[in-house]
Scaffold this motif. Sequence first.
Motif, PDB file in Angstrom:
ATOM      1  N   ALA A 157       0.865  -1.185   0.000  1.00  0.00           N
ATOM      2  CA  ALA A 157       0.000   0.000   0.000  1.00  0.00           C
ATOM      3  C   ALA A 157       0.899   1.231   0.000  1.00  0.00           C
ATOM      4  O   ALA A 157       1.966   1.224   0.605  1.00  0.00           O
ATOM      5  N   ALA A 158       0.474   2.280  -0.688  1.00  0.00           N
ATOM      6  CA  ALA A 158       1.316   3.469  -0.799  1.00  0.00           C
ATOM      7  C   ALA A 158       0.471   4.720  -0.958  1.00  0.00           C
ATOM      8  O   ALA A 158      -0.617   4.681  -1.529  1.00  0.00           O
ATOM      9  N   VAL A 159       1.004   5.831  -0.464  1.00  0.00           N
ATOM     10  CA  VAL A 159       0.375   7.144  -0.613  1.00  0.00           C
ATOM     11  C   VAL A 159       1.329   8.021  -1.394  1.00  0.00           C
ATOM     12  O   VAL A 159       2.505   8.151  -1.045  1.00  0.00           O
ATOM     13  N   ASP A 160       0.845   8.618  -2.463  1.00  0.00           N
ATOM     14  CA  ASP A 160       1.688   9.372  -3.383  1.00  0.00           C
ATOM     15  C   ASP A 160       1.100  10.772  -3.594  1.00  0.00           C
ATOM     16  O   ASP A 160      -0.084  11.008  -3.357  1.00  0.00           O
ATOM     17  N   ALA A 161       1.942  11.705  -4.042  1.00  0.00           N
ATOM     18  CA  ALA A 161       1.492  13.074  -4.306  1.00  0.00           C
ATOM     19  C   ALA A 161       2.483  13.741  -5.243  1.00  0.00           C
ATOM     20  O   ALA A 161       3.621  13.303  -5.370  1.00  0.00           O
ATOM     21  N   PHE A 162       2.029  14.813  -5.876  1.00  0.00           N
ATOM     22  CA  PHE A 162       2.976  15.614  -6.644  1.00  0.00           C
ATOM     23  C   PHE A 162       2.422  17.012  -6.909  1.00  0.00           C
ATOM     24  O   PHE A 162       2.022  17.694  -5.986  1.00  0.00           O
ATOM     25  N   SER A 163       2.367  17.432  -8.168  1.00  0.00           N
ATOM     26  CA  SER A 163       2.194  18.847  -8.519  1.00  0.00           C
ATOM     27  C   SER A 163       1.005  19.520  -7.836  1.00  0.00           C
ATOM     28  O   SER A 163       1.069  20.704  -7.504  1.00  0.00           O
ATOM     29  N   GLY A 164      -0.086  18.789  -7.651  1.00  0.00           N
ATOM     30  CA  GLY A 164      -1.276  19.396  -7.069  1.00  0.00           C
ATOM     31  C   GLY A 164      -1.060  19.992  -5.704  1.00  0.00           C
ATOM     32  O   GLY A 164      -1.775  20.911  -5.297  1.00  0.00           O
ATOM     33  N   ILE A 165      -0.061  19.468  -4.958  1.00  0.00           N
ATOM     34  CA  ILE A 165       0.208  20.053  -3.640  1.00  0.00           C
ATOM     35  C   ILE A 165       1.616  20.636  -3.538  1.00  0.00           C
ATOM     36  O   ILE A 165       1.850  21.527  -2.737  1.00  0.00           O
ATOM     37  N   THR A 166       2.556  20.153  -4.348  1.00  0.00           N
ATOM     38  CA  THR A 166       3.932  20.612  -4.163  1.00  0.00           C
ATOM     39  C   THR A 166       4.250  21.895  -4.891  1.00  0.00           C
ATOM     40  O   THR A 166       5.271  22.516  -4.630  1.00  0.00           O
ATOM     41  N   ARG A 167       3.396  22.321  -5.815  1.00  0.00           N
ATOM     42  CA  ARG A 167       3.667  23.570  -6.519  1.00  0.00           C
ATOM     43  C   ARG A 167       2.777  24.696  -6.017  1.00  0.00           C
ATOM     44  O   ARG A 167       2.395  25.584  -6.767  1.00  0.00           O
ATOM     45  N   HIS A 168       2.475  24.623  -4.738  1.00  0.00           N
ATOM     46  CA  HIS A 168       1.601  25.624  -4.141  1.00  0.00           C
ATOM     47  C   HIS A 168       2.114  26.002  -2.759  1.00  0.00           C
ATOM     48  O   HIS A 168       3.058  25.407  -2.246  1.00  0.00           O
ATOM     49  N   LYS A 169       1.479  26.969  -2.162  1.00  0.00           N
ATOM     50  CA  LYS A 169       1.865  27.458  -0.845  1.00  0.00           C
ATOM     51  C   LYS A 169       1.836  26.335   0.189  1.00  0.00           C
ATOM     52  O   LYS A 169       0.972  25.463   0.147  1.00  0.00           O
ATOM     53  N   HIS A 170       2.787  26.361   1.110  1.00  0.00           N
ATOM     54  CA  HIS A 170       2.897  25.361   2.179  1.00  0.00           C
ATOM     55  C   HIS A 170       3.154  23.957   1.633  1.00  0.00           C
ATOM     56  O   HIS A 170       2.738  22.959   2.222  1.00  0.00           O
TER      57      HIS A 170
ATOM     58  N   PHE B  53       3.122  12.154   2.980  1.00  0.00           N
ATOM     59  CA  PHE B  53       4.079  11.042   2.904  1.00  0.00           C
ATOM     60  C   PHE B  53       4.332  10.380   4.256  1.00  0.00           C
ATOM     61  O   PHE B  53       4.820   9.254   4.311  1.00  0.00           O
ATOM     62  N   SER B  54       4.003  11.065   5.337  1.00  0.00           N
ATOM     63  CA  SER B  54       4.127  10.444   6.667  1.00  0.00           C
ATOM     64  C   SER B  54       3.206   9.240   6.805  1.00  0.00           C
ATOM     65  O   SER B  54       3.472   8.341   7.627  1.00  0.00           O
ATOM     66  N   LEU B  55       2.141   9.204   6.022  1.00  0.00           N
ATOM     67  CA  LEU B  55       1.221   8.065   6.082  1.00  0.00           C
ATOM     68  C   LEU B  55       1.940   6.773   5.705  1.00  0.00           C
ATOM     69  O   LEU B  55       1.645   5.695   6.242  1.00  0.00           O
ATOM     70  N   ASN B  56       2.904   6.868   4.774  1.00  0.00           N
ATOM     71  CA  ASN B  56       3.673   5.674   4.401  1.00  0.00           C
ATOM     72  C   ASN B  56       4.514   5.176   5.573  1.00  0.00           C
ATOM     73  O   ASN B  56       4.706   3.966   5.739  1.00  0.00           O
ATOM     74  N   ASN B  57       5.025   6.095   6.379  1.00  0.00           N
ATOM     75  CA  ASN B  57       5.784   5.683   7.554  1.00  0.00           C
ATOM     76  C   ASN B  57       4.885   4.999   8.581  1.00  0.00           C
ATOM     77  O   ASN B  57       5.275   4.012   9.215  1.00  0.00           O
ATOM     78  N   LEU B  58       3.684   5.532   8.744  1.00  0.00           N
ATOM     79  CA  LEU B  58       2.778   4.949   9.746  1.00  0.00           C
ATOM     80  C   LEU B  58       2.453   3.489   9.435  1.00  0.00           C
ATOM     81  O   LEU B  58       2.356   2.657  10.350  1.00  0.00           O
ATOM     82  N   ILE B  59       2.281   3.158   8.156  1.00  0.00           N
ATOM     83  CA  ILE B  59       1.936   1.777   7.805  1.00  0.00           C
ATOM     84  C   ILE B  59       3.173   0.964   7.425  1.00  0.00           C
ATOM     85  O   ILE B  59       3.057  -0.200   7.023  1.00  0.00           O
ATOM     86  N   GLY B  60       4.362   1.566   7.538  1.00  0.00           N
ATOM     87  CA  GLY B  60       5.607   0.828   7.287  1.00  0.00           C
ATOM     88  C   GLY B  60       5.897   0.547   5.835  1.00  0.00           C
ATOM     89  O   GLY B  60       6.679  -0.356   5.520  1.00  0.00           O
ATOM     90  N   SER B  61       5.300   1.335   4.921  1.00  0.00           N
ATOM     91  CA  SER B  61       5.481   1.022   3.506  1.00  0.00           C
ATOM     92  C   SER B  61       6.643   1.763   2.853  1.00  0.00           C
ATOM     93  O   SER B  61       6.977   1.487   1.701  1.00  0.00           O
ATOM     94  N   THR B  62       7.263   2.684   3.568  1.00  0.00           N
ATOM     95  CA  THR B  62       8.385   3.417   2.985  1.00  0.00           C
ATOM     96  C   THR B  62       9.542   2.461   2.686  1.00  0.00           C
ATOM     97  O   THR B  62      10.040   1.773   3.575  1.00  0.00           O
ATOM     98  N   ASN B  63       9.943   2.422   1.430  1.00  0.00           N
ATOM     99  CA  ASN B  63      11.038   1.547   0.971  1.00  0.00           C
ATOM    100  C   ASN B  63      10.795   0.071   1.302  1.00  0.00           C
ATOM    101  O   ASN B  63      11.737  -0.682   1.570  1.00  0.00           O
ATOM    102  N   SER B  64       9.545  -0.326   1.292  1.00  0.00           N
ATOM    103  CA  SER B  64       9.195  -1.731   1.506  1.00  0.00           C
ATOM    104  C   SER B  64       8.598  -2.303   0.224  1.00  0.00           C
ATOM    105  O   SER B  64       8.073  -1.564  -0.611  1.00  0.00           O
ATOM    106  N   VAL B  65       8.647  -3.608   0.070  1.00  0.00           N
ATOM    107  CA  VAL B  65       8.075  -4.262  -1.106  1.00  0.00           C
ATOM    108  C   VAL B  65       6.584  -3.929  -1.199  1.00  0.00           C
ATOM    109  O   VAL B  65       5.832  -4.127  -0.247  1.00  0.00           O
TER     110      VAL B  65
END
Length: 584
Positions: A395-408, A417-429
């Motif tokens: 399972a993975a949570v992804d994001a890009f231009s819709g939030i990264t090219r704007h304020k904050h 991206f912290s959601l991936n850490n909560l479920i342990g999916s960061t750099n996991s199969v």
Amino acid sequence: GLAGGIVGCAPGTEKESEHTAGVEKTAYDPKAGEWIPTTCNMCFNNCSIKAHVIDGVVVELTGNPDSSIGRGHICGKGASGIMQLYDPNRITKPLKRTNPKKGFDEDPGWEEISWDEAYGLVDERMKAAIERSGPHAVTGMSMVASQIGSLVRHTALGVIYGNAEGSCSDICGAGVHQIEYLFTGTGNARPDYVNCNYVVQFGTNAGTATRHGYNMTVEPFAERRKNGLRHVVFDPHMGAAGEKADLWVPIRPGTDAAAALAIAYVLVHEENLIDIEFLANRTNGPSLVDLDTKRIVFDEKTGHSLYMDSDGEAKPYDRCSAPQLEGTFEVDGRQCSTGFTLYKEHLKTYTPEYQESITTVPAATIRQVAKELGEAACIGQTTEIDGVTLPYRPAAVDAFSGITRHKHAFHSCWAVFSLNNLIGSTNSVGGFCGFDPICNGWADDNPTMSWRPGLWEPEGLIDCAGLLLAFPNSYYKKVYEGDYTPTTMGMMELQPMSDDNHFEHIAQAHPDLYRTQAAEVALCYACNPIKWWGNYDEQAEIFKNYEYVVGIDMFLNESSYFYDVILPECCYLGRPEPLPHAAG
């Protein structure tokens, strides 16, 4: 010819109709000429392609099925590269300005000159500026869409003139890359589409219509969708991803962080669907934080951050056998809590009901997505790949231009991206993985050209490899040890967690205010800097104040009104050697 080409591309043979009768079925002989493998440069993905060349003329472009870079696919933009090659408006000879006045209403009075004269003018002006004011007197500008060209420009100025400073387009991933650096060790990351079962996207069409390596990801993503991958898209409008998603979640623009934090609230406080082992051993969640100063506590002898071990003793992280993820403790007379304890407390504000008033997303939808995400993560499970047992978190949570090219952008990406850490999916199969973080040396007998993320020893955290050249990089070093006083035109000292010189145009406009040295000569490579930044009038004044401006491009644009000399850029289809793959 166009009609014949369209008909000739149609699969199979059909009976002639009134529309096709008498029309030649092919505009050229598909068996004639040769197919030359090369790389596309219509965007920074640099897909592998083949060019069909007949009598020295490119008649067709296709994907190269022999390469993993593009997987044999080519997008509409890539297929149209022939138009760029043969565009009659291309600049084909060096041009020199004859009208000293610069402005949008001024005709530069371009005069064709020889290559030798053009090179001489550029070299003379750059050397003179550097002799007068040093290397920072020369700046360079290039576009993110031609990253390889940007590297060439950047490196060339450094090697030839001792200058390595330049500005970049400020529409790129100002938040997403930095969080990916911190979490995955590399500035680009994506879901492991081949093994993933559940993908949540915030403001991105990745794998559907855009994003890094689109032609490499769209096929495996489509295959996984066909085989059951569930796709959830948070986006204010129904774009390509939302249209094809299992669940499209309309959201008020700019409120993605609240929705992500509410999902985290449900995972932590309601469903308890978090990977405790991952958080305790693969993040700094167990770090002890002084409740008075809100700073991480470090061991005086080793300089390493302190964790609370299961035996009730605070120890440096690398000597702690069973880190406690939660709890409040007294350490040397100081009240301390673990970082995760403070994070958990912080989440209490962001209930699904609270976020609904901000985002317009129903609380029930947040709970549904959070529960599905946590259950899809298969927390605690492992899988075996090439004989190695690895955590399996599909399972993975992804994001890009819709939030990264704007304020904050930074804070929004952090929440998502912290959601991936909560479920342990960061750099996991099956999870959210950084790509190209490691190189074990180039194949051409050059083993010294290798890199891999390092370690920030004070906290035992993964450092990162640079985004473009992937050389060792450390944001922690910049934050902990850097001087925040601006000394360069890019004012990178003010933004230690950034890759791009987003502020150079501001410093160039107001050097006295920011106490920076204004550049005297600018080299603009394959870009349109005046169109990058919104205040045209201010940019026009900046470009008027340069002593000399060099442009390298295939076409004239708004910025060309301020160039002193223009060197024709070679189309990628006319190069004797293909550009290298940025992702290779």
